[in-house]
Enzyme design. Sequence first.
Site, PDB file in Angstrom:
ATOM      1  N   THR A 133       0.820  -1.217   0.000  1.00 61.36           N
ATOM      2  CA  THR A 133       0.000   0.000   0.000  1.00 61.36           C
ATOM      3  C   THR A 133       0.853   1.266   0.000  1.00 61.36           C
ATOM      4  O   THR A 133       1.997   1.244   0.486  1.00 61.36           O
ATOM      5  CB  THR A 133      -0.898  -0.002   1.257  1.00 61.36           C
ATOM      6  OG1 THR A 133      -1.520   1.267   1.400  1.00 61.36           O
ATOM      7  CG2 THR A 133      -0.087  -0.256   2.530  1.00 61.36           C
ATOM      8  N   ASP A 134       0.265   2.365  -0.468  1.00 58.65           N
ATOM      9  CA  ASP A 134       0.984   3.649  -0.414  1.00 58.65           C
ATOM     10  C   ASP A 134       1.102   4.175   1.025  1.00 58.65           C
ATOM     11  O   ASP A 134       1.898   5.077   1.298  1.00 58.65           O
ATOM     12  CB  ASP A 134       0.292   4.698  -1.300  1.00 58.65           C
ATOM     13  CG  ASP A 134      -1.149   5.009  -0.914  1.00 58.65           C
ATOM     14  OD1 ASP A 134      -1.671   4.378   0.023  1.00 58.65           O
ATOM     15  OD2 ASP A 134      -1.751   5.898  -1.555  1.00 58.65           O
ATOM     16  N   GLU A 135       0.313   3.590   1.948  1.00 55.76           N
ATOM     17  CA  GLU A 135       0.325   4.110   3.330  1.00 55.76           C
ATOM     18  C   GLU A 135       1.666   3.901   4.030  1.00 55.76           C
ATOM     19  O   GLU A 135       1.938   4.544   5.041  1.00 55.76           O
ATOM     20  CB  GLU A 135      -0.803   3.474   4.147  1.00 55.76           C
ATOM     21  CG  GLU A 135      -2.165   3.781   3.574  1.00 55.76           C
ATOM     22  CD  GLU A 135      -3.307   3.570   4.553  1.00 55.76           C
ATOM     23  OE1 GLU A 135      -3.060   3.388   5.755  1.00 55.76           O
ATOM     24  OE2 GLU A 135      -4.457   3.600   4.097  1.00 55.76           O
ATOM     25  N   TYR A 158      -1.900  -0.492  10.997  1.00 55.85           N
ATOM     26  CA  TYR A 158      -2.044  -1.149   9.687  1.00 55.85           C
ATOM     27  C   TYR A 158      -0.837  -0.863   8.802  1.00 55.85           C
ATOM     28  O   TYR A 158      -0.189  -1.781   8.285  1.00 55.85           O
ATOM     29  CB  TYR A 158      -3.329  -0.674   8.986  1.00 55.85           C
ATOM     30  CG  TYR A 158      -3.348  -0.988   7.499  1.00 55.85           C
ATOM     31  CD1 TYR A 158      -3.427  -2.304   7.053  1.00 55.85           C
ATOM     32  CD2 TYR A 158      -3.259   0.036   6.541  1.00 55.85           C
ATOM     33  CE1 TYR A 158      -3.418  -2.601   5.693  1.00 55.85           C
ATOM     34  CE2 TYR A 158      -3.264  -0.254   5.185  1.00 55.85           C
ATOM     35  CZ  TYR A 158      -3.340  -1.577   4.761  1.00 55.85           C
ATOM     36  OH  TYR A 158      -3.321  -1.868   3.422  1.00 55.85           O
ATOM     37  N   LYS A 162       2.137  -3.353   7.311  1.00 56.09           N
ATOM     38  CA  LYS A 162       2.420  -3.525   5.876  1.00 56.09           C
ATOM     39  C   LYS A 162       3.877  -3.144   5.580  1.00 56.09           C
ATOM     40  O   LYS A 162       4.550  -3.807   4.791  1.00 56.09           O
ATOM     41  CB  LYS A 162       1.471  -2.675   5.022  1.00 56.09           C
ATOM     42  CG  LYS A 162       0.017  -3.125   5.023  1.00 56.09           C
ATOM     43  CD  LYS A 162      -0.212  -4.504   4.427  1.00 56.09           C
ATOM     44  CE  LYS A 162      -0.016  -4.570   2.928  1.00 56.09           C
ATOM     45  NZ  LYS A 162      -0.424  -5.899   2.380  1.00 56.09           N
TER      46      LYS A 162
HETATM   47  P1  NAD Z   1      -9.794  -7.210   2.159  1.00 60.87           P
HETATM   48  O1  NAD Z   1      -9.790  -6.919   3.631  1.00 60.87           O
HETATM   49  O2  NAD Z   1     -11.013  -6.914   1.367  1.00 60.87           O
HETATM   50  O3  NAD Z   1      -9.453  -8.743   1.913  1.00 60.87           O
HETATM   51  C1  NAD Z   1      -8.451  -9.419   2.614  1.00 60.87           C
HETATM   52  C2  NAD Z   1      -8.618 -10.920   2.382  1.00 60.87           C
HETATM   53  O4  NAD Z   1      -7.569 -11.590   3.113  1.00 60.87           O
HETATM   54  C3  NAD Z   1      -9.951 -11.478   2.903  1.00 60.87           C
HETATM   55  O5  NAD Z   1     -10.518 -12.338   1.942  1.00 60.87           O
HETATM   56  C4  NAD Z   1      -9.559 -12.238   4.156  1.00 60.87           C
HETATM   57  O6  NAD Z   1     -10.399 -13.341   4.429  1.00 60.87           O
HETATM   58  C5  NAD Z   1      -8.135 -12.677   3.827  1.00 60.87           C
HETATM   59  N1  NAD Z   1      -7.339 -12.909   5.043  1.00 60.87           N
HETATM   60  C6  NAD Z   1      -7.216 -12.069   6.104  1.00 60.87           C
HETATM   61  N2  NAD Z   1      -6.426 -12.634   7.039  1.00 60.87           N
HETATM   62  C7  NAD Z   1      -6.034 -13.836   6.545  1.00 60.87           C
HETATM   63  C8  NAD Z   1      -5.188 -14.868   7.041  1.00 60.87           C
HETATM   64  N3  NAD Z   1      -4.623 -14.779   8.251  1.00 60.87           N
HETATM   65  N4  NAD Z   1      -4.972 -15.956   6.267  1.00 60.87           N
HETATM   66  C9  NAD Z   1      -5.555 -16.052   5.035  1.00 60.87           C
HETATM   67  N5  NAD Z   1      -6.374 -15.117   4.533  1.00 60.87           N
HETATM   68  C10 NAD Z   1      -6.614 -14.025   5.283  1.00 60.87           C
HETATM   69  O7  NAD Z   1      -8.535  -6.446   1.599  1.00 60.87           O
HETATM   70  P2  NAD Z   1      -8.328  -5.659   0.218  1.00 60.87           P
HETATM   71  O8  NAD Z   1      -8.827  -4.284   0.372  1.00 60.87           O
HETATM   72  O9  NAD Z   1      -8.811  -6.498  -0.889  1.00 60.87           O
HETATM   73  O10 NAD Z   1      -6.732  -5.595   0.168  1.00 60.87           O
HETATM   74  C11 NAD Z   1      -5.973  -6.670  -0.372  1.00 60.87           C
HETATM   75  C12 NAD Z   1      -4.496  -6.338  -0.283  1.00 60.87           C
HETATM   76  O11 NAD Z   1      -4.224  -5.150  -1.005  1.00 60.87           O
HETATM   77  C13 NAD Z   1      -4.002  -6.098   1.141  1.00 60.87           C
HETATM   78  O12 NAD Z   1      -2.717  -6.654   1.252  1.00 60.87           O
HETATM   79  C14 NAD Z   1      -3.965  -4.590   1.266  1.00 60.87           C
HETATM   80  O13 NAD Z   1      -2.983  -4.190   2.190  1.00 60.87           O
HETATM   81  C15 NAD Z   1      -3.590  -4.195  -0.151  1.00 60.87           C
HETATM   82  N6  NAD Z   1      -4.051  -2.860  -0.585  1.00 60.87           N
HETATM   83  C16 NAD Z   1      -5.379  -2.515  -0.450  1.00 60.87           C
HETATM   84  C17 NAD Z   1      -5.807  -1.275  -0.933  1.00 60.87           C
HETATM   85  C18 NAD Z   1      -7.251  -0.847  -0.831  1.00 60.87           C
HETATM   86  O14 NAD Z   1      -7.571   0.299  -1.149  1.00 60.87           O
HETATM   87  N7  NAD Z   1      -8.173  -1.705  -0.433  1.00 60.87           N
HETATM   88  C19 NAD Z   1      -4.894  -0.399  -1.523  1.00 60.87           C
HETATM   89  C20 NAD Z   1      -3.535  -0.787  -1.621  1.00 60.87           C
HETATM   90  C21 NAD Z   1      -3.145  -2.032  -1.164  1.00 60.87           C
HETATM   91  O1  DAU Z   2      -4.136   4.046   0.526  1.00 62.76           O
HETATM   92  C1  DAU Z   2      -4.367   2.670   0.427  1.00 62.76           C
HETATM   93  C2  DAU Z   2      -5.215   2.210   1.588  1.00 62.76           C
HETATM   94  O2  DAU Z   2      -6.521   2.710   1.366  1.00 62.76           O
HETATM   95  C3  DAU Z   2      -5.233   0.704   1.741  1.00 62.76           C
HETATM   96  O3  DAU Z   2      -3.938   0.246   2.038  1.00 62.76           O
HETATM   97  C4  DAU Z   2      -6.208   0.284   2.861  1.00 62.76           C
HETATM   98  O4  DAU Z   2      -6.276  -1.136   2.932  1.00 62.76           O
HETATM   99  C5  DAU Z   2      -7.560   0.850   2.532  1.00 62.76           C
HETATM  100  O5  DAU Z   2      -8.476   0.540   3.576  1.00 62.76           O
HETATM  101  C6  DAU Z   2      -7.494   2.363   2.336  1.00 62.76           C
HETATM  102  O6  DAU Z   2      -7.208   3.037   3.586  1.00 62.76           O
HETATM  103  P1  DAU Z   2      -7.970   4.385   4.025  1.00 62.76           P
HETATM  104  O7  DAU Z   2      -7.895   4.505   5.496  1.00 62.76           O
HETATM  105  O8  DAU Z   2      -7.509   5.528   3.205  1.00 62.76           O
HETATM  106  O9  DAU Z   2      -9.460   3.992   3.530  1.00 62.76           O
HETATM  107  P2  DAU Z   2     -10.904   4.213   4.182  1.00 62.76           P
HETATM  108  O10 DAU Z   2     -11.915   3.855   3.140  1.00 62.76           O
HETATM  109  O11 DAU Z   2     -11.020   3.574   5.519  1.00 62.76           O
HETATM  110  O12 DAU Z   2     -10.954   5.786   4.409  1.00 62.76           O
HETATM  111  C7  DAU Z   2     -10.782   6.686   3.317  1.00 62.76           C
HETATM  112  C8  DAU Z   2     -10.807   8.092   3.872  1.00 62.76           C
HETATM  113  O13 DAU Z   2     -12.141   8.382   4.343  1.00 62.76           O
HETATM  114  C9  DAU Z   2      -9.896   8.298   5.084  1.00 62.76           C
HETATM  115  O14 DAU Z   2      -9.360   9.612   5.037  1.00 62.76           O
HETATM  116  C10 DAU Z   2     -10.834   8.161   6.272  1.00 62.76           C
HETATM  117  C11 DAU Z   2     -12.153   8.694   5.737  1.00 62.76           C
HETATM  118  N1  DAU Z   2     -13.380   8.076   6.299  1.00 62.76           N
HETATM  119  C12 DAU Z   2     -13.467   6.725   6.293  1.00 62.76           C
HETATM  120  C13 DAU Z   2     -14.598   6.101   6.791  1.00 62.76           C
HETATM  121  C14 DAU Z   2     -14.697   4.591   6.804  1.00 62.76           C
HETATM  122  C15 DAU Z   2     -14.413   8.888   6.765  1.00 62.76           C
HETATM  123  O15 DAU Z   2     -14.341  10.128   6.741  1.00 62.76           O
HETATM  124  N2  DAU Z   2     -15.537   8.258   7.244  1.00 62.76           N
HETATM  125  C16 DAU Z   2     -15.668   6.911   7.291  1.00 62.76           C
HETATM  126  O16 DAU Z   2     -16.718   6.410   7.765  1.00 62.76           O
END
Ligand code: NAD
Ligand code: DAU
Length: 352
Positions: A133-135, A158, A162
């Site tokens: 992730t970019d975080e 988190y 990562k």
């Molecule tokens: P998600 O939470 O929707 O899915 C995670 C999946 O991993 C689920 O299916 C869960 O059951 C599985 N999992 C969790 N713990 C596990 C374990 N101990 N063993 C096996 N499986 C397990 O997540 P996502 O949003 O699809 O993100 C997927 C990946 O991409 C993550 O590594 C996250 O850090 C990365 N990522 C997400 C975003 C985003 O915006 N969602 C952005 C950049 C990177």
């Molecule tokens: O940048 C990549 C990341 O983006 C991934 O690595 C994470 O897995 C993914 O969850 C996401 O993280 P964020 O914390 O940015 O996403 P989230 O959707 O939780 O929140 C987006 C923005 O909105 C953040 O600034 C918090 C704000 N927010 C979020 C929720 C859930 C609100 O204001 N209200 C809310 O209820």
Amino acid sequence: MKLLITGGAGFIGSHVVRRFVLNYPQYLIYNLDNLTYAGNLENIRDIEDAANYKFIKGDIADEAFIRNLFQENQFDAIIHLAAESHVDRSITNPLEFVKTNVLGTANLLNASRMLWRDGNDENNKHRFYHISTDEVYGSLGSTGHFTETTPYDPRSPYSASKASSDHLVRAYYHTFKLPVVISNCSNNYGAYQFPEKLIPLMIHNIKNNKPLPVYGKGENVRDWLWVNDHAAAIDTIFHKGVIGETYNIGGNNEWKNIDLVMYLCRLMDQKLNREPGTSAKLITFVKDRAGHDLRYAIDSSKLKRELNWEPSITFETGLELTVDWYLNNQEWLDEVTSGNYLKYYQNQYMNR
Ligand code: NAD
Ligand code: DAU
């Protein structure tokens, strides 16, 4: 090619699994997922009977299980997405994030190293592709972008977990010559995203006339990418990325949270035939997230320059497709928001 994809029942993983199962019938795709609250087999129901697909339920944090799984199946390559992914949950339960994201990644690295240590890789197939992730880069002020060389500065449990996993992946590359590649992506949105994350939560609440909780003043900025474009980037990097390299993936699409929520309200007013301005009345400013990162913005020019990837659609198009998907898939949303899907899967996979 025996390709292991972890986390394939989650949001991004389900899109990656679908893409690989459909586009590469010559590969055997193994989807390893522990079906936590975020994992849902409905997300990949359409491809579950494909001849080149197999689902495995299991925990990446279970060292013995992972070691045996790798010995039994002799995987050629891995795309590792399984993780705890929600920042708010990492604030209430940090250890779960350390367990899955750090220990789980270490187990996968170790098992790959054991399996591939004979160096016999004539076809150059072995690859440990870590999805990050970019975080990990921390928080930006009002200017600048994250590049692949931006120093790590994670600020939530988190992002720290990562970042730790990224460091382990690079350590296995340098120390054991494990063929790794890493990508760091910005915020994804699209179909099948769990409605605890901003965009699906807002869509769900607007639809149901519930308050729209905007943290703080809504001034935090995120850089949004359509999940199918992330899956396309993963495909490109898996096949063409250079071993040992890191690639940033982003949409070049920054939005202040409050502007994004207002935009969604206007779009949903149209879709639901409401008077303009109706949904925006639901906006409620709530207590800020602890340690809330101000701004993320990704410079993905390396990926464009070296591997010729760029987003395929605009944010406006992607967001409309996403809203339509949630409105047309009310049953999926009801099962997830009611928790029904959990009971079903726990029963189905109990004692396996
Ligand atoms: P998600 O939470 O929707 O899915 C995670 C999946 O991993 C689920 O299916 C869960 O059951 C599985 N999992 C969790 N713990 C596990 C374990 N101990 N063993 C096996 N499986 C397990 O997540 P996502 O949003 O699809 O993100 C997927 C990946 O991409 C993550 O590594 C996250 O850090 C990365 N990522 C997400 C975003 C985003 O915006 N969602 C952005 C950049 C990177
Ligand atoms: O940048 C990549 C990341 O983006 C991934 O690595 C994470 O897995 C993914 O969850 C996401 O993280 P964020 O914390 O940015 O996403 P989230 O959707 O939780 O929140 C987006 C923005 O909105 C953040 O600034 C918090 C704000 N927010 C979020 C929720 C859930 C609100 O204001 N209200 C809310 O209820």
